[in-house]
Design a protein around this motif. Sequence first.
Motif, short mmCIF file in Angstrom:
data_model
loop_
_atom_site.label_atom_id
_atom_site.label_comp_id
_atom_site.label_asym_id
_atom_site.label_seq_id
_atom_site.Cartn_x
_atom_site.Cartn_y
_atom_site.Cartn_z
N TRP A 107 -14.06 1.37 11.59
CA TRP A 107 -13.33 1.54 10.34
C TRP A 107 -13.48 2.97 9.83
CZ3 TRP A 107 -16.29 -2.98 11.00
CH2 TRP A 107 -15.56 -4.19 11.00
N VAL A 140 0.81 -1.21 0.00
CA VAL A 140 0.00 0.00 0.00
C VAL A 140 0.85 1.26 0.00
CG1 VAL A 140 -1.91 -1.14 1.15
CG2 VAL A 140 -0.20 0.02 2.54
N ARG A 195 -10.51 7.48 -1.42
CA ARG A 195 -9.55 6.80 -2.29
C ARG A 195 -10.25 6.19 -3.50
NH1 ARG A 195 -4.47 5.04 0.02
NH2 ARG A 195 -4.19 5.85 2.14
N SER A 205 -5.68 -5.11 11.32
CA SER A 205 -6.28 -4.22 10.32
C SER A 205 -6.07 -4.77 8.93
CB SER A 205 -5.68 -2.82 10.43
OG SER A 205 -5.98 -2.22 11.67
N TRP A 206 -4.88 -5.27 8.64
CA TRP A 206 -4.61 -5.88 7.34
C TRP A 206 -5.52 -7.08 7.10
CZ3 TRP A 206 1.40 -5.81 8.01
CH2 TRP A 206 1.89 -4.56 7.59
N LEU A 212 -11.40 5.67 2.98
CA LEU A 212 -11.41 4.64 1.94
C LEU A 212 -12.28 5.08 0.77
CD1 LEU A 212 -10.69 1.81 0.93
CD2 LEU A 212 -12.62 0.92 2.27
N ARG A 216 -3.84 -1.98 -4.40
CA ARG A 216 -3.79 -1.53 -3.00
C ARG A 216 -5.10 -1.81 -2.26
NH1 ARG A 216 -1.11 2.73 -5.91
NH2 ARG A 216 1.04 3.04 -5.19
N PHE A 217 -6.22 -1.80 -2.98
CA PHE A 217 -7.51 -1.85 -2.32
C PHE A 217 -7.80 -3.14 -1.55
CE2 PHE A 217 -8.39 1.67 -5.31
CZ PHE A 217 -8.78 2.61 -4.38
N LEU A 234 -6.61 -2.39 1.82
CA LEU A 234 -7.18 -1.23 2.50
C LEU A 234 -8.65 -1.42 2.87
CD1 LEU A 234 -5.71 1.55 0.17
CD2 LEU A 234 -4.97 1.05 2.51
N ASP A 235 -9.35 -2.22 2.07
CA ASP A 235 -10.80 -2.37 2.21
C ASP A 235 -11.11 -3.61 3.05
OD1 ASP A 235 -13.54 -2.71 1.89
OD2 ASP A 235 -13.52 -2.12 -0.21
#
Length: 281
Positions: free
Chosen positions: A194, A16, A202, A137-138, A199, A234-235, A238-239
């Motif tokens: 969250w 990311v 982005r 979180s990941w 997000l 990346r999403f 992140l999501d």
Amino acid sequence: MAEVSGGPALSRRREVSHTSARSLLMTLLGEFVLPRESPVWTATLVDTLAMFEVEEKSARQALARAAAEGWLGSERVGRRVRWSLTEPGRKLLSEGARRIYGFGSAERQWPGDWLVLLVSVPETKRELRHRLRTQLSWAGFGSPEAGVWVSPDTSRADEAGDILRELELADDAMSFTASYGPIGSQHAMVARAWDLSDLEARYERFIAEFDNREPADDEDALRAQTKLVHEWRRFPFLDPQLPAELLPANWSGTQAAELFHRKHVDWRPAAQRCWSARTSD
């Protein structure tokens, strides 16, 4: 992309990060080299990276690091060098491809169950608290309160257990599978757990960049396709991939996913044709 057991790993932190020679190289390898069995010349990779303003020195350093970490193998042919994916590198990129291209392609049904983790880490152990927060979180977990982690995907229990064991926190942690009760608001909990506004911003930038993008020729298609995949990859990290009923109305992530999959299919023939032309001797 993700870690492959027994092979080299590409951390999610790098995944990311901002654009770099190494991350762009991984995008090119996954999009254009992985589907083929043939090796690729140094000049081809260096010249293609130059399309994204990566200097030759940085491109060569990225190749050297990828080789040192076990993703690529090199072969000298006369005065030139060509590169092939190693078996661990091919596994690494294949897993990454499944994650990237599968992300957002289908909506799963949610039975309404939550996985809840109770994990307490003293304030004095700041590094351990940071590692726990980062790794959970990941894995898609959110934290509505200190020491409480939740996920609407109960299949994440094994992954959470691996994280807690790695951090030596499993013995004192607790987990529950439960539905949300009558007190309080489920959506309010999600908003606390969250940062969906960041997000969504982005996703909206992704849509703004690619929605009206139409490549002018094959070379432009290769450039556009590479950037499309590079930004999209990346999403998945992140999501948290919350069920639709937990997301805000008109969630931009849905539109972004539709855009990615449509553009990737539309641009692929011209981009692959350009890559084939670049790699032909």
